[in-house]
Design an enzyme around this catalytic site. Structure first.
Site, PDB file in Angstrom:
ATOM      1  N   CYS A 281       0.834  -1.194   0.000  1.00  0.00           N
ATOM      2  CA  CYS A 281       0.000   0.000   0.000  1.00  0.00           C
ATOM      3  C   CYS A 281       0.875   1.252   0.000  1.00  0.00           C
ATOM      4  O   CYS A 281       1.829   1.347   0.780  1.00  0.00           O
ATOM      5  CB  CYS A 281      -0.934   0.013   1.208  1.00  0.00           C
ATOM      6  SG  CYS A 281      -2.111   1.380   1.160  1.00  0.00           S
TER       7      CYS A 281
ATOM      8  N   CYS B 236      -1.366  -2.358  -4.805  1.00  0.00           N
ATOM      9  CA  CYS B 236      -1.542  -0.912  -4.775  1.00  0.00           C
ATOM     10  C   CYS B 236      -0.355  -0.184  -5.418  1.00  0.00           C
ATOM     11  O   CYS B 236      -0.545   0.727  -6.223  1.00  0.00           O
ATOM     12  CB  CYS B 236      -1.709  -0.482  -3.324  1.00  0.00           C
ATOM     13  SG  CYS B 236      -1.877   1.270  -3.060  1.00  0.00           S
TER      14      CYS B 236
ATOM     15  N   GLU C  43      -8.632  -3.861  -1.733  1.00  0.00           N
ATOM     16  CA  GLU C  43      -7.738  -4.284  -0.654  1.00  0.00           C
ATOM     17  C   GLU C  43      -8.520  -4.786   0.562  1.00  0.00           C
ATOM     18  O   GLU C  43      -9.666  -4.405   0.775  1.00  0.00           O
ATOM     19  CB  GLU C  43      -6.826  -3.135  -0.225  1.00  0.00           C
ATOM     20  CG  GLU C  43      -5.825  -2.743  -1.294  1.00  0.00           C
ATOM     21  CD  GLU C  43      -4.894  -1.651  -0.859  1.00  0.00           C
ATOM     22  OE1 GLU C  43      -3.681  -1.813  -1.083  1.00  0.00           O
ATOM     23  OE2 GLU C  43      -5.345  -0.637  -0.293  1.00  0.00           O
TER      24      GLU C  43
ATOM     25  N   HIS D  76      -8.060  -5.316   4.867  1.00  0.00           N
ATOM     26  CA  HIS D  76      -7.276  -4.811   5.994  1.00  0.00           C
ATOM     27  C   HIS D  76      -6.450  -5.939   6.609  1.00  0.00           C
ATOM     28  O   HIS D  76      -6.782  -7.120   6.495  1.00  0.00           O
ATOM     29  CB  HIS D  76      -8.192  -4.185   7.039  1.00  0.00           C
ATOM     30  CG  HIS D  76      -8.714  -2.852   6.624  1.00  0.00           C
ATOM     31  ND1 HIS D  76      -9.412  -2.040   7.478  1.00  0.00           N
ATOM     32  CD2 HIS D  76      -8.632  -2.173   5.450  1.00  0.00           C
ATOM     33  CE1 HIS D  76      -9.746  -0.917   6.857  1.00  0.00           C
ATOM     34  NE2 HIS D  76      -9.280  -0.977   5.614  1.00  0.00           N
TER      35      HIS D  76
ATOM     36  N   GLU E  77      -6.128  -6.925   9.653  1.00  0.00           N
ATOM     37  CA  GLU E  77      -6.838  -7.743  10.632  1.00  0.00           C
ATOM     38  C   GLU E  77      -7.629  -8.853   9.938  1.00  0.00           C
ATOM     39  O   GLU E  77      -7.616 -10.010  10.363  1.00  0.00           O
ATOM     40  CB  GLU E  77      -7.818  -6.897  11.454  1.00  0.00           C
ATOM     41  CG  GLU E  77      -7.176  -5.746  12.193  1.00  0.00           C
ATOM     42  CD  GLU E  77      -7.214  -4.441  11.426  1.00  0.00           C
ATOM     43  OE1 GLU E  77      -6.753  -4.399  10.259  1.00  0.00           O
ATOM     44  OE2 GLU E  77      -7.690  -3.436  11.981  1.00  0.00           O
TER      45      GLU E  77
ATOM     46  N   CYS F 160     -10.907  -0.622  12.263  1.00  0.00           N
ATOM     47  CA  CYS F 160     -12.060   0.103  11.728  1.00  0.00           C
ATOM     48  C   CYS F 160     -13.345  -0.653  12.116  1.00  0.00           C
ATOM     49  O   CYS F 160     -13.286  -1.737  12.703  1.00  0.00           O
ATOM     50  CB  CYS F 160     -11.952   0.226  10.210  1.00  0.00           C
ATOM     51  SG  CYS F 160     -12.208  -1.339   9.327  1.00  0.00           S
TER      52      CYS F 160
ATOM     53  N   CYS G 204     -13.557  -4.264  10.651  1.00  0.00           N
ATOM     54  CA  CYS G 204     -12.598  -5.150  11.318  1.00  0.00           C
ATOM     55  C   CYS G 204     -13.039  -5.454  12.748  1.00  0.00           C
ATOM     56  O   CYS G 204     -12.892  -6.582  13.214  1.00  0.00           O
ATOM     57  CB  CYS G 204     -11.196  -4.552  11.283  1.00  0.00           C
ATOM     58  SG  CYS G 204     -10.462  -4.559   9.624  1.00  0.00           S
TER      59      CYS G 204
END
Length: 168
Positions: A40, A70, A91, A93, A95, A121, A124
């Site tokens: 990323c 990315c 994408e 995350h 977690e 977030c 997640c």
């Protein structure tokens, strides 16, 4: 982010021995090392799941295996809005990646701890709750999305922000 979002975040120094704090910091250092593997261009995030002081799964933020990364789409001078929109569609995350790796390998994460470079977030948080994780340790607040943090408290999951050790 509101004060209520962070109300549930605990300082582990108030709940842990010095030896336990040492391990929390070690595991968070490992998440930062793992994050370096992320492709990323915006934010590199690492996660690991630990049970009985043993790492049982790791994950980074990025695209699923086999898809373009990315950094293959965006260069150093990327448009943040375009990147964010692309990231939401392509994408996962760190977690979620960590939980999926454990599931794919048949590893139970129930009653484990998860260490993350950033607080989770909303999506997640929901996945962490569903997976049966009992403690979350992170280093930095993910400012874009703190909406899930109260859900963790409501679910009985402890959320700890681990500060730097200035005495090390």
């Amino acid at each position: 982010m509101t004060e209520i979002d962070l109300f549930f975040v605990k300082n582990p120094k108030n709940y842990c021995t010095k030896s336990e704090m040492k391990w929390h910091r070690i595991f968070l250092e490992i998440t930062e090392t793992i994050a370096n593997g992320s492709h990323c261009v915006s934010k590199k995030v690492g996660a690991l799941i630990v049970k009985n002081k043993r790492i049982i799964s790791t994950g980074i933020n990025g695209t699923p295996s086999g898809l373009k990364n990315c950094d293959e789409i965006f260069g150093d001078n990327y448009n943040a809005e375009e990147h964010h929109a692309w990231s939401l569609e392509n994408e996962i995350h760190a977690e979620i990646n960590c939980l999926l790796v454990a599931a794919r390998e048949g590893i139970s994460v129930k009653d484990s701890d998860i260490y993350i470079t950033y607080s989770p977030c909303l999506d997640c948080c929901k996945s962490i709750i569903a997976a049966g994780i009992k403690n979350i340790y992170f280093k930095l607040i993910y400012e874009k999305d703190t909406r899930g943090l109260p859900l963790l408290n409501d679910s009985g999951i402890n959320l700890y922000k681990v500060e730097e050790d200035n005495n090390a």
